[in-house]
Write a protein that holds these residues in place. Structure first.
Motif, PDB file in Angstrom:
ATOM      1  N   TRP A  31      -0.165  -9.743   0.613  1.00 57.18           N
ATOM      2  CA  TRP A  31      -1.258 -10.124   1.524  1.00 57.18           C
ATOM      3  C   TRP A  31      -2.264  -8.981   1.656  1.00 57.18           C
ATOM      4  O   TRP A  31      -3.463  -9.179   1.659  1.00 57.18           O
ATOM      5  CB  TRP A  31      -0.708 -10.523   2.891  1.00 57.18           C
ATOM      6  CG  TRP A  31      -1.742 -10.571   3.958  1.00 57.18           C
ATOM      7  CD1 TRP A  31      -1.803  -9.792   5.075  1.00 57.18           C
ATOM      8  CD2 TRP A  31      -2.892 -11.414   4.027  1.00 57.18           C
ATOM      9  NE1 TRP A  31      -2.903 -10.096   5.829  1.00 57.18           N
ATOM     10  CE2 TRP A  31      -3.596 -11.112   5.205  1.00 57.18           C
ATOM     11  CE3 TRP A  31      -3.408 -12.415   3.198  1.00 57.18           C
ATOM     12  CZ2 TRP A  31      -4.766 -11.753   5.584  1.00 57.18           C
ATOM     13  CZ3 TRP A  31      -4.579 -13.052   3.571  1.00 57.18           C
ATOM     14  CH2 TRP A  31      -5.242 -12.718   4.749  1.00 57.18           C
ATOM     15  N   GLU A  32      -1.719  -7.755   1.775  1.00 62.50           N
ATOM     16  CA  GLU A  32      -2.611  -6.607   1.940  1.00 62.50           C
ATOM     17  C   GLU A  32      -3.466  -6.391   0.700  1.00 62.50           C
ATOM     18  O   GLU A  32      -4.549  -5.851   0.773  1.00 62.50           O
ATOM     19  CB  GLU A  32      -1.804  -5.341   2.232  1.00 62.50           C
ATOM     20  CG  GLU A  32      -1.300  -5.300   3.652  1.00 62.50           C
ATOM     21  CD  GLU A  32      -0.236  -4.254   3.853  1.00 62.50           C
ATOM     22  OE1 GLU A  32      -0.089  -3.401   2.964  1.00 62.50           O
ATOM     23  OE2 GLU A  32       0.440  -4.307   4.875  1.00 62.50           O
ATOM     24  N   ILE A  33      -2.961  -6.788  -0.449  1.00 63.48           N
ATOM     25  CA  ILE A  33      -3.754  -6.646  -1.666  1.00 63.48           C
ATOM     26  C   ILE A  33      -4.731  -7.801  -1.807  1.00 63.48           C
ATOM     27  O   ILE A  33      -5.934  -7.611  -1.936  1.00 63.48           O
ATOM     28  CB  ILE A  33      -2.825  -6.560  -2.892  1.00 63.48           C
ATOM     29  CG1 ILE A  33      -2.025  -5.261  -2.832  1.00 63.48           C
ATOM     30  CG2 ILE A  33      -3.606  -6.642  -4.178  1.00 63.48           C
ATOM     31  CD1 ILE A  33      -1.042  -5.084  -3.931  1.00 63.48           C
ATOM     32  N   GLY A  91      -5.670 -10.046   0.352  1.00 61.77           N
ATOM     33  CA  GLY A  91      -6.559 -10.252   1.486  1.00 61.77           C
ATOM     34  C   GLY A  91      -7.781  -9.363   1.422  1.00 61.77           C
ATOM     35  O   GLY A  91      -8.798  -9.653   2.032  1.00 61.77           O
ATOM     36  N   ASN A  92      -7.691  -8.257   0.668  1.00 62.36           N
ATOM     37  CA  ASN A  92      -8.812  -7.339   0.557  1.00 62.36           C
ATOM     38  C   ASN A  92      -9.740  -7.680  -0.588  1.00 62.36           C
ATOM     39  O   ASN A  92     -10.781  -7.060  -0.739  1.00 62.36           O
ATOM     40  CB  ASN A  92      -8.286  -5.921   0.314  1.00 62.36           C
ATOM     41  CG  ASN A  92      -8.075  -5.171   1.604  1.00 62.36           C
ATOM     42  OD1 ASN A  92      -8.908  -5.251   2.494  1.00 62.36           O
ATOM     43  ND2 ASN A  92      -6.981  -4.468   1.715  1.00 62.36           N
ATOM     44  N   LEU A  93      -9.317  -8.630  -1.419  1.00 60.57           N
ATOM     45  CA  LEU A  93     -10.085  -8.881  -2.635  1.00 60.57           C
ATOM     46  C   LEU A  93     -10.925 -10.142  -2.534  1.00 60.57           C
ATOM     47  O   LEU A  93     -10.592 -11.071  -1.808  1.00 60.57           O
ATOM     48  CB  LEU A  93      -9.150  -9.015  -3.834  1.00 60.57           C
ATOM     49  CG  LEU A  93      -8.469  -7.718  -4.259  1.00 60.57           C
ATOM     50  CD1 LEU A  93      -7.436  -8.006  -5.308  1.00 60.57           C
ATOM     51  CD2 LEU A  93      -9.493  -6.749  -4.797  1.00 60.57           C
ATOM     52  N   LYS A  94     -11.980 -10.142  -3.325  1.00 64.64           N
ATOM     53  CA  LYS A  94     -12.840 -11.320  -3.414  1.00 64.64           C
ATOM     54  C   LYS A  94     -12.031 -12.455  -4.022  1.00 64.64           C
ATOM     55  O   LYS A  94     -11.270 -12.247  -4.955  1.00 64.64           O
ATOM     56  CB  LYS A  94     -13.985 -10.975  -4.365  1.00 64.64           C
ATOM     57  CG  LYS A  94     -15.155 -11.860  -4.288  1.00 64.64           C
ATOM     58  CD  LYS A  94     -16.261 -11.254  -5.138  1.00 64.64           C
ATOM     59  CE  LYS A  94     -17.512 -12.055  -5.038  1.00 64.64           C
ATOM     60  NZ  LYS A  94     -18.599 -11.436  -5.795  1.00 64.64           N
ATOM     61  N   LEU A 122      -9.554 -13.865  -2.989  1.00 61.61           N
ATOM     62  CA  LEU A 122      -8.126 -13.595  -2.791  1.00 61.61           C
ATOM     63  C   LEU A 122      -7.444 -13.073  -4.055  1.00 61.61           C
ATOM     64  O   LEU A 122      -6.273 -13.326  -4.302  1.00 61.61           O
ATOM     65  CB  LEU A 122      -7.390 -14.837  -2.272  1.00 61.61           C
ATOM     66  CG  LEU A 122      -7.707 -15.195  -0.825  1.00 61.61           C
ATOM     67  CD1 LEU A 122      -7.175 -16.561  -0.496  1.00 61.61           C
ATOM     68  CD2 LEU A 122      -7.134 -14.177   0.124  1.00 61.61           C
ATOM     69  N   ARG A 128      -6.616 -11.037 -10.990  1.00 61.71           N
ATOM     70  CA  ARG A 128      -6.286  -9.622 -11.017  1.00 61.71           C
ATOM     71  C   ARG A 128      -4.818  -9.443 -11.378  1.00 61.71           C
ATOM     72  O   ARG A 128      -4.024 -10.382 -11.325  1.00 61.71           O
ATOM     73  CB  ARG A 128      -6.554  -8.966  -9.655  1.00 61.71           C
ATOM     74  CG  ARG A 128      -7.985  -9.045  -9.189  1.00 61.71           C
ATOM     75  CD  ARG A 128      -8.944  -8.319 -10.083  1.00 61.71           C
ATOM     76  NE  ARG A 128      -8.680  -6.889 -10.147  1.00 61.71           N
ATOM     77  CZ  ARG A 128      -9.233  -5.971  -9.353  1.00 61.71           C
ATOM     78  NH1 ARG A 128     -10.067  -6.334  -8.428  1.00 61.71           N
ATOM     79  NH2 ARG A 128      -8.929  -4.708  -9.507  1.00 61.71           N
ATOM     80  N   VAL A 172      -3.886 -18.493  -5.207  1.00 58.30           N
ATOM     81  CA  VAL A 172      -3.351 -17.920  -3.971  1.00 58.30           C
ATOM     82  C   VAL A 172      -3.525 -18.918  -2.842  1.00 58.30           C
ATOM     83  O   VAL A 172      -4.578 -19.515  -2.687  1.00 58.30           O
ATOM     84  CB  VAL A 172      -4.085 -16.608  -3.603  1.00 58.30           C
ATOM     85  CG1 VAL A 172      -3.540 -16.052  -2.317  1.00 58.30           C
ATOM     86  CG2 VAL A 172      -3.945 -15.589  -4.707  1.00 58.30           C
TER      87      VAL A 172
END
Lengths: 451, 186
Positions: free
Chosen positions: B19-21, B23-26, B28, B32, B53
């Motif tokens: 989630w921490e990864i 949630g920070n990305l465009k 979701l 990547r 996701v």
């Protein structure tokens, strides 16, 4: 529309005037306002809608992406706090992945003038999830570059770096220009400044021989986290962020201007303080061209920083070994690239974005219809179930005497038989009296015989 | 000034939760590549390439449902896997787009590291004595049953194939040889 395209940058304005890179048409204000004339948004009253959504969330902990989209698109500057609150609530639910692109765009447009709030929201991706797309970031950067607010523009560039997204050429050069201009006023970004110490800690003096431990608040957590620094989202040092942005941008511009790429790499390694990698880079590229202006800037960093380790010292020493340094006004060079990119991409982007706005209006309508249909279905199913139950009851009553025998059998079958509890006593083992002495049989028979 | 002390279970994990990864990305983090630190102990490369996701409601140690292409120890799984129950583990690391190209150079040939096991093994000594008495066959051997699992690193030798591994039945090398002094171990 073409009449409105005032190409400002061809005129020779003085530095006091505000010069945009995009024309006014890029903002697409009229097309954006068209969303308000759609039937959905016309009927909405923001205050009522917020009350409804808030109460529904507090009861059921659920909120729909479509509702948040409608609210944020209708919201104006009075409703910023509520809009952000709803977006935050949406982020905590399972619907967070279904957030609309138009919601994100609407929120950023609302915050366009409020720089501090904008940065804090864009930086807090876990709680809000507002991440600008290409058009939006161009719009915002243009606004801040126009006002020469290079601090905010550079911060936006670092946020774009975190997404590793410099695909759009205008974004790329705007970020590069912002970061390069920011070097003139290098400072800690306002949102990364350490919070001011509270008054309590300042006034209390520690007692010299106190054996009291500081108050320990024990918090129970499921799992303890091992310390980890991911060197990307976790970076809080402004210089490091800007340095890393330069490193990314250097790779992006390599195909266009190799000298610029090399120089940006230098800047990046110096600011990011990755001197080992910087030394490797210098060894590889010692014979390549660099821009003198940038090399001089990097040398200035050496004088400003206090503690330089051996790698850093080696790096700054290696700078003097750079042979070929080209003279050029780098900021003008970058600005030239930027203007070129704008000319090439502006009209394409405007056309594309108009279609995107129309798509958003359509999807909003379809999603709302789907949602209403879904809710109606649920309601109808509930009503049908109610009717079915009532019908069953009346059927029982009407057919009672015909089914009398069957009902009796049913009652019999429903009877529950419980295992009988045994109230009897358990037989205890014979307890021998401890003082009991068994009779001596021989002596008795002898005495009898004697008689 | 109060100090917060966290009490909970310790883990070997190094990294962030999914989630921490994501949630920070465009978008979701779709597209990547994510790597689990616990899988980095193997010499072969293991990573996940995120395909879809779906977020789940908020809780402590928030989970998300990720559909990803899994490559484990150099072998790519045929079907995408769903990571949900393991998404809370703070063990994941995002690869930058530059790193992706270098890191994702797999893949070892599946036939290379297969260990071939001999399909027959010796009986335990006492049982062997009984069987020799009963059957008269001095050279009686037991069939090896190999449990089928996801990893195809081991398999039984086919007819006429030479085996790499023989499953032993003897004690092997004891940790404290002094206990076995004087015994006749063949």
């Amino acid at each position: 529309m073409w009449k409105n395209l005032r190409i400002n940058y061809f005129r020779d304005f003085s530095s006091l005037s505000r010069r945009t890179y995009f024309s006014e048409a890029y903002k697409l204000n009229t097309e954006w306002e068209q969303r308000l004339s759609t039937p959905i948004l016309q009927k909405i009253n923001n205050e009522n809608l917020f009350v409804d959504l808030n109460s529904k969330f507090q009861q059921k902990k659920k909120i729909n992406a479509i509702d948040v989209d409608i609210y944020t698109n209708k919201a104006d500057s009075k409703h910023i706090e509520e809009a952000l609150d709803l977006v935050q609530k949406l982020r905590t639910t399972a619907q967070a992945s279904k957030i609309f692109d138009s919601t994100q765009h609407a929120v950023i447009r609302l915050l366009l003038s409020n720089a501090d709030l904008l940065i804090s929201i864009l930086n807090n991706r876990l709680d809000f999830g507002i991440i600008p797309d290409n058009y939006t970031i161009n719009l915002v950067l243009d606004e801040y570059l126009k006002n020469k607010n290079y601090v905010i523009a550079a911060r936006l560039a670092t946020l774009q770096m975190l997404q590793e997204d410099f695909e759009h050429p205008v974004t790329r050069y705007m970020c590069l220009f912002a970061c390069y201009k920011f070097l003139d006023e290098l400072q800690t970004f306002p949102d990364l400044l350490p919070a001011p110490l509270s008054e309590e800690t300042e006034t209390t003096t520690p007692t010299p021989k106190s054996k009291k431990k500081p108050d320990e608040i024990k918090v129970r957590v499921a799992y303890l986290r091992n310390p980890y620094f991911d060197d990307h989202f976790d970076i809080t040092n402004s210089n490091h962020l800007v340095g890393k942005t330069f490193l990314y941008l250097a790779d992006e511009v390599k195909s266009v201007d190799e000298i610029l790429a090399n120089s940006l790499n230098l800047l990046g390694y110096a600011l990011y303080e990755k001197f080992e990698n910087g030394n490797k880079f210098l060894e590889k590229e010692s014979k390549s061209n660099f821009y003198k202006e940038i090399v001089d800037r990097v040398k200035v960093f050496a004088e400003k920083t206090e503690n330089i380790d051996e790698h850093g010292q080696k790096f700054y020493d290696n700078l003097n070994n750079i042979v070929s340094q080209k003279e050029a006004n780098v900021s003008d060079l970058i600005e030239g690239h930027l203007k070129q990119a704008v000319i090439e991409n502006e009209s394409k982007d405007i056309e594309a974005q108009k279609k995107v706005f129309e798509d958003w209006i359509m999807t909003r309508q379809t999603r709302l219809d789907e949602e209403l249909a879904r809710m109606k279905r649920i309601q109808r199913l509930e009503e049908i179930e109610k009717i079915q139950e009532e019908m069953k009851k009346t059927e029982k009553k009407l057919w009672f005497f015909e089914n009398y025998e069957n009902i009796k059998l049913e009652i019999q079958s429903k009877k529950r038989f419980y295992p009988k509890t045994w109230w009897g006593k358990k037989s205890k083992p014979k307890k021998l009296d401890e003082n009991y002495i068994p009779p001596d049989v021989e002596s008795i028979t002898r005495s009898r015989k004697a008689q | 000034m109060s100090v917060i002390k966290y009490i909970g279970r310790t883990t070997d994990f190094k990294g962030n939760s999914l989630w921490e990864i994501c949630g920070n990305l465009k978008n979701l983090g779709v597209g990547r590549v994510v790597v689990r630190s616990r899988f980095e102990r193997y010499p072969e490369k293991s990573f996940f390439r995120i395909l879809q996701v779906e977020t789940l409601p908020n809780q402590e140690n928030r989970k998300i449902k990720v559909v990803a292409e899994k490559v484990f120890r150099g072998k790519k799984y045929a079907n995408p896997v769903v990571i949900e129950s393991a998404s809370y583990k703070t063990d994941y690391r995002l690869l930058s787009k530059k790193e992706e190209n270098d890191y994702c150079q797999i893949l070892c040939d599946q036939k290379d590291n297969v260990k071939i096991i001999e399909p027959e093994m010796e009986f335990p000594p006492l049982l062997k004595e009984f069987l020799i008495k009963e059957t008269g066959n001095k050279d009686i051997k037991m069939k090896v049953h190999l449990k089928k699992g996801h990893n195809k690193n081991h398999r039984l030798a086919l007819e006429g194939e030479k085996a790499d591994i023989k499953i032993p039945i003897d004690i092997g090398k004891p940790i404290s040889p002094s206990l076995y002094e004087g015994l006749n171990m063949s």
